[in-house]
Design a protein around this motif. Structure first.
Motif, PDB file in Angstrom:
ATOM      1  N   LEU A  38      11.011   6.373   5.215  1.00 24.66           N
ATOM      2  CA  LEU A  38       9.872   7.123   5.724  1.00 24.66           C
ATOM      3  C   LEU A  38       8.960   6.229   6.541  1.00 24.66           C
ATOM      4  CD1 LEU A  38       8.997   9.167   2.512  1.00 24.66           C
ATOM      5  CD2 LEU A  38      10.330   9.920   4.497  1.00 24.66           C
ATOM      6  N   ASP A  39       8.220   6.839   7.440  1.00 27.18           N
ATOM      7  CA  ASP A  39       7.209   6.129   8.206  1.00 27.18           C
ATOM      8  C   ASP A  39       6.317   5.394   7.205  1.00 27.18           C
ATOM      9  OD1 ASP A  39       5.947   5.407  10.538  1.00 27.18           O
ATOM     10  OD2 ASP A  39       4.786   7.252  10.697  1.00 27.18           O
ATOM     11  N   PRO A  40       6.201   4.067   7.279  1.00 32.68           N
ATOM     12  CA  PRO A  40       5.458   3.333   6.246  1.00 32.68           C
ATOM     13  C   PRO A  40       3.964   3.636   6.255  1.00 32.68           C
ATOM     14  CG  PRO A  40       6.216   1.834   7.971  1.00 32.68           C
ATOM     15  CD  PRO A  40       6.751   3.193   8.299  1.00 32.68           C
ATOM     16  N   ILE A  41       3.434   3.857   5.065  1.00 28.23           N
ATOM     17  CA  ILE A  41       1.990   4.034   4.880  1.00 28.23           C
ATOM     18  C   ILE A  41       1.549   3.097   3.759  1.00 28.23           C
ATOM     19  CG2 ILE A  41       1.842   6.416   5.719  1.00 28.23           C
ATOM     20  CD1 ILE A  41       1.862   7.302   2.765  1.00 28.23           C
ATOM     21  N   ALA A  42       0.361   2.546   3.895  1.00 29.79           N
ATOM     22  CA  ALA A  42      -0.171   1.642   2.871  1.00 29.79           C
ATOM     23  C   ALA A  42      -0.510   2.437   1.620  1.00 29.79           C
ATOM     24  CB  ALA A  42      -1.400   0.922   3.391  1.00 29.79           C
ATOM     25  N   LEU A  43      -0.082   1.932   0.476  1.00 28.89           N
ATOM     26  CA  LEU A  43      -0.371   2.582  -0.805  1.00 28.89           C
ATOM     27  C   LEU A  43      -1.514   1.846  -1.484  1.00 28.89           C
ATOM     28  CD1 LEU A  43       3.313   3.063  -1.948  1.00 28.89           C
ATOM     29  CD2 LEU A  43       1.752   4.831  -1.116  1.00 28.89           C
ATOM     30  N   PRO A  44      -2.598   2.541  -1.803  1.00 27.45           N
ATOM     31  CA  PRO A  44      -3.747   1.881  -2.411  1.00 27.45           C
ATOM     32  C   PRO A  44      -3.406   1.256  -3.765  1.00 27.45           C
ATOM     33  CG  PRO A  44      -3.991   4.278  -2.509  1.00 27.45           C
ATOM     34  CD  PRO A  44      -2.768   3.986  -1.697  1.00 27.45           C
ATOM     35  N   GLY A  45      -3.852   0.034  -3.954  1.00 28.37           N
ATOM     36  CA  GLY A  45      -3.647  -0.660  -5.222  1.00 28.37           C
ATOM     37  C   GLY A  45      -2.244  -1.202  -5.424  1.00 28.37           C
ATOM     38  N   ARG A  46      -1.384  -1.128  -4.430  1.00 35.02           N
ATOM     39  CA  ARG A  46      -0.003  -1.595  -4.583  1.00 35.02           C
ATOM     40  C   ARG A  46       0.344  -2.684  -3.584  1.00 35.02           C
ATOM     41  NH1 ARG A  46       2.950   0.927  -8.223  1.00 35.02           N
ATOM     42  NH2 ARG A  46       4.810   0.022  -7.309  1.00 35.02           N
ATOM     43  N   GLU A  47      -0.651  -3.391  -3.087  1.00 36.29           N
ATOM     44  CA  GLU A  47      -0.431  -4.436  -2.101  1.00 36.29           C
ATOM     45  C   GLU A  47       0.643  -5.409  -2.583  1.00 36.29           C
ATOM     46  OE1 GLU A  47      -3.446  -3.504  -3.275  1.00 36.29           O
ATOM     47  OE2 GLU A  47      -4.191  -2.480  -1.494  1.00 36.29           O
ATOM     48  N   ASP A  48       1.626  -5.650  -1.747  1.00 33.48           N
ATOM     49  CA  ASP A  48       2.717  -6.599  -2.001  1.00 33.48           C
ATOM     50  C   ASP A  48       3.608  -6.242  -3.193  1.00 33.48           C
ATOM     51  OD1 ASP A  48       2.142  -8.224   0.194  1.00 33.48           O
ATOM     52  OD2 ASP A  48       0.580  -9.267  -0.923  1.00 33.48           O
ATOM     53  N   ARG A  49       3.506  -5.026  -3.714  1.00 33.58           N
ATOM     54  CA  ARG A  49       4.395  -4.631  -4.819  1.00 33.58           C
ATOM     55  C   ARG A  49       5.497  -3.728  -4.281  1.00 33.58           C
ATOM     56  NH1 ARG A  49       1.266  -2.616 -10.004  1.00 33.58           N
ATOM     57  NH2 ARG A  49       0.107  -1.386  -8.505  1.00 33.58           N
ATOM     58  N   SER A  50       6.680  -3.870  -4.865  1.00 32.44           N
ATOM     59  CA  SER A  50       7.832  -3.063  -4.478  1.00 32.44           C
ATOM     60  C   SER A  50       8.423  -2.410  -5.713  1.00 32.44           C
ATOM     61  CB  SER A  50       8.898  -3.935  -3.808  1.00 32.44           C
ATOM     62  OG  SER A  50       8.398  -4.511  -2.630  1.00 32.44           O
ATOM     63  N   GLY A  51       9.166  -1.324  -5.504  1.00 30.78           N
ATOM     64  CA  GLY A  51       9.863  -0.664  -6.600  1.00 30.78           C
ATOM     65  C   GLY A  51       9.563   0.818  -6.667  1.00 30.78           C
ATOM     66  N   TYR A  52      10.064   1.425  -7.725  1.00 32.71           N
ATOM     67  CA  TYR A  52       9.954   2.864  -7.948  1.00 32.71           C
ATOM     68  C   TYR A  52       8.491   3.282  -8.099  1.00 32.71           C
ATOM     69  CZ  TYR A  52      10.545   7.308 -10.422  1.00 32.71           C
ATOM     70  OH  TYR A  52      10.479   8.627 -10.812  1.00 32.71           O
ATOM     71  N   ILE A  53       8.091   4.359  -7.406  1.00 31.14           N
ATOM     72  CA  ILE A  53       6.724   4.866  -7.557  1.00 31.14           C
ATOM     73  C   ILE A  53       6.682   6.323  -7.976  1.00 31.14           C
ATOM     74  CG2 ILE A  53       5.602   3.217  -6.033  1.00 31.14           C
ATOM     75  CD1 ILE A  53       5.606   5.367  -3.866  1.00 31.14           C
ATOM     76  N   GLY A  54       7.794   7.026  -7.934  1.00 30.83           N
ATOM     77  CA  GLY A  54       7.808   8.418  -8.375  1.00 30.83           C
ATOM     78  C   GLY A  54       9.080   9.123  -7.964  1.00 30.83           C
ATOM     79  N   GLY A  55       9.272  10.307  -8.532  1.00 37.52           N
ATOM     80  CA  GLY A  55      10.449  11.082  -8.182  1.00 37.52           C
ATOM     81  C   GLY A  55      10.480  12.403  -8.910  1.00 37.52           C
TER      82      GLY A  55
END
Length: 76
Positions: A38-55
């Motif tokens: 997806l077109d990347p968007i900044a996620l608040p509070g997740r700076e420099d973190r990677s991995g599962y965020i929902g589904g």
């Protein structure tokens, strides 16, 4: 967008985050799966973190379950 909103609402860090309209900008080169980037968007509070965020999983009559999984990459 409804699937994305539902997926994010299950994540307590992102439950109040309103994602803008998203667009697929890439797809997996394997040719088998239906993974899209997806077109990347900044996620608040997740700076420099990677991995599962929902589904979510959607049960369909004719095609079985469809899983929509969201993963972050370096806070996007």
């Amino acid at each position: 967008m409804n699937w994305v909103t539902q997926s994010l609402s299950a994540n307590k860090e992102l439950k109040d985050f309103l994602a803008p309209q998203l667009f697929a900008v890439s797809k997996c080169p394997c040719g088998t799966c239906r993974t899209v980037g997806l077109d990347p968007i900044a996620l608040p509070g997740r700076e420099d973190r990677s991995g599962y965020i929902g589904g979510i999983t959607i049960e369909t009559r004719n095609h079985g379950p469809i899983s929509v999984l969201l993963h972050a990459s370096h806070g996007f």
